[in-house]
Design a protein around this motif. Structure first.
Motif, short mmCIF file in Angstrom:
data_model
loop_
_atom_site.label_atom_id
_atom_site.label_comp_id
_atom_site.label_asym_id
_atom_site.label_seq_id
_atom_site.Cartn_x
_atom_site.Cartn_y
_atom_site.Cartn_z
N VAL A 94 0.84 -1.20 0.00
CA VAL A 94 0.00 0.00 0.00
C VAL A 94 0.88 1.26 0.00
N LEU A 95 2.09 1.13 0.56
CA LEU A 95 3.01 2.28 0.54
C LEU A 95 3.77 2.37 -0.79
N GLY A 96 3.47 1.44 -1.72
CA GLY A 96 4.09 1.48 -3.05
C GLY A 96 5.48 0.85 -3.08
N MET A 97 5.79 0.03 -2.05
CA MET A 97 7.10 -0.63 -2.04
C MET A 97 7.05 -1.91 -2.86
N PRO A 98 8.17 -2.30 -3.47
CA PRO A 98 8.15 -3.53 -4.28
C PRO A 98 7.96 -4.78 -3.42
N TYR A 99 7.28 -5.79 -3.98
CA TYR A 99 7.08 -7.07 -3.30
C TYR A 99 8.42 -7.79 -3.18
N PRO A 100 8.72 -8.49 -2.11
CA PRO A 100 7.99 -8.47 -0.84
C PRO A 100 8.43 -7.26 -0.01
N GLY A 101 7.45 -6.62 0.63
CA GLY A 101 7.70 -5.31 1.22
C GLY A 101 8.55 -5.27 2.48
N GLY A 102 8.74 -6.42 3.13
CA GLY A 102 9.40 -6.44 4.44
C GLY A 102 10.75 -5.75 4.46
N ALA A 103 11.63 -6.12 3.52
CA ALA A 103 12.99 -5.58 3.54
C ALA A 103 12.99 -4.08 3.27
N ALA A 104 12.15 -3.63 2.31
CA ALA A 104 12.10 -2.19 1.98
C ALA A 104 11.53 -1.40 3.16
N LEU A 105 10.53 -1.96 3.81
CA LEU A 105 9.91 -1.29 4.95
C LEU A 105 10.93 -1.16 6.10
N ASP A 106 11.71 -2.20 6.28
CA ASP A 106 12.76 -2.23 7.31
C ASP A 106 13.78 -1.11 7.03
#
Ligand code: KG4
Ligand code: ZN
Length: 338
Positions: A172-184
């Protein structure tokens, strides 16, 4: 004992050769992540097809890289559950054919037991009993690892897995799948107290967890900001989200350590790569005087080396399958003998 191990439960095709449960001779992975990214998540049919295309070549690559012959392989191991059923089936059928052709034992391995075993590869001195926090895309649980093949689940998520929430919020924040690493990564630049997100206490078992309320709260916050035209501080939202996940996990692990009296705690699974969770586990362990085991990031995500490690202990426990072995989309980690 050299085990050829196969993993195909989600979007990584992997083949490894592991000796005596502790020594990785080779770990070959063909990731499909780039393919699924354009759809924002794993497309099961594509995953199965890509596993079929990659698996034979990976097995040859594993032999080539180690300079081993097929006759040097002592057993074939495979993730037989849980996962995307079509994807798991590819690995199971390949492993059955390989075991039959080589005339070697076939060892079924539960994927989550494999994640726990990634710690045996990273820490060759680690032996059960210990406590393990398993956090992946599909599972979140606190496991009492009493022995290599004897475990008890102390607590589990009652709804979403932590990884699912990372991926949903990331998407939802527009981060590439899978979002975990980008969110971190984004979270590391943010203020973790800027947004207030809930920590749920579901049910009567104090070790059980819930993440769907946290996920919904984060999504509502994002959608509300969009609707009213408010600019969100994305890095701080990610930081606030990571701390809420960690606050749900780490105090329960601390409580479980007190209950079991164990002096060893391990983490496992893709979400165990999260820097906030790793940091908080380290701090908690220091406070209570417990040894910590955290696999390197390369062993947190799906790989076949962890399957080869656990397979050795399944073999020692006589957990051997025959040609009737089936794949399962869901199965308890406690697993009955095959
Ligand atoms: O264990 P895994 O590779 O696959 C499953 O068995 O599910 O876990 C994948 C999950 C994904 O949800 C991914 O977003 C998450 O692990 N993940 C992370 C991080 N790296 C991967 N979540 C949070 N922080 C990370 N650094
Ligand atoms: Zn996994």
């Amino acid at each position: 004992m050299k085990i050829l191990a196969v993993e195909s439960s989600c979007d990584e095709t992997a083949v490894a050769i592991v000796e005596d449960g502790r020594c990785v001779l080779t770990d070959c992975i063909a990731s499909q992540v780039d393919l699924h990214r354009i759809y924002g998540g794993v497309v099961p049919e594509i995953a199965s097809r890509k596993h079929i295309e990659a698996i034979y070549g990976l097995a040859d690559q594993a032999l080539e890289r180690t300079g081993l012959n097929r006759s040097d392989i002592d057993a074939v191991a495979v993730t037989y559950a849980p996962g995307l059923i079509g994807a798991v089936l590819v690995g199971v059928n390949f492993a059955k054919a390989a075991a039959l052709a080589l005339d070697k034992p076939l060892i079924p391995v539960h994927h989550i037991r494999g994640h726990i075993a990634s710690n045996y590869l990273a820490y060759t001195e680690l032996k059960p009993p210990f406590l393990c926090l398993v956090v992946s895309g599909g599972h979140t649980m606190i496991v009492d690892v009493q022995d290599y093949t004897k475990m008890e689940i102390l607590g589990t998520t009652l709804d979403d897995a932590a990884g699912e929430c990372f991926d949903k919020v990331g998407r939802v924040l527009g981060m590439p799948y899978p979002g975990g690493a980008a969110l971190d990564k984004a979270a590391q630049q943010g203020d973790d107290s800027k947004y207030v997100l809930p920590r749920s206490k579901p049910g009567s078992n104090p070790y059980d967890m819930s993440f769907s309320g946290l996920k919904t709260a984060a999504l509502n916050l994002i959608h509300h900001a969009e609707q009213v035209g408010e600019e969100l501080d994305i890095n701080s939202l990610c930081a606030s989200f990571c701390v809420a996940v960690s606050d749900t996990l780490v105090p329960r692990v601390e409580m479980a350590l007190q209950q079991t009296g164990y002096d060893k705690v391990a983490v496992a699974g893709g979400v165990a790569a999260n820097s906030r969770i790793r940091g908080d586990i380290l701090k908690m362990a220091e406070k209570v005087g417990t040894q910590v085991f955290m696999p390197p990031l390369s062993l947190c995500g799906d790989n076949a080396a962890m399957i080869g490690s656990q397979a050795y202990y399944e073999y020692l426990s006589d957990n051997i399958a025959d040609m009737q072995l089936n794949a399962y989309a869901t199965k308890s980690i406690l697993g009955e003998a095959i």
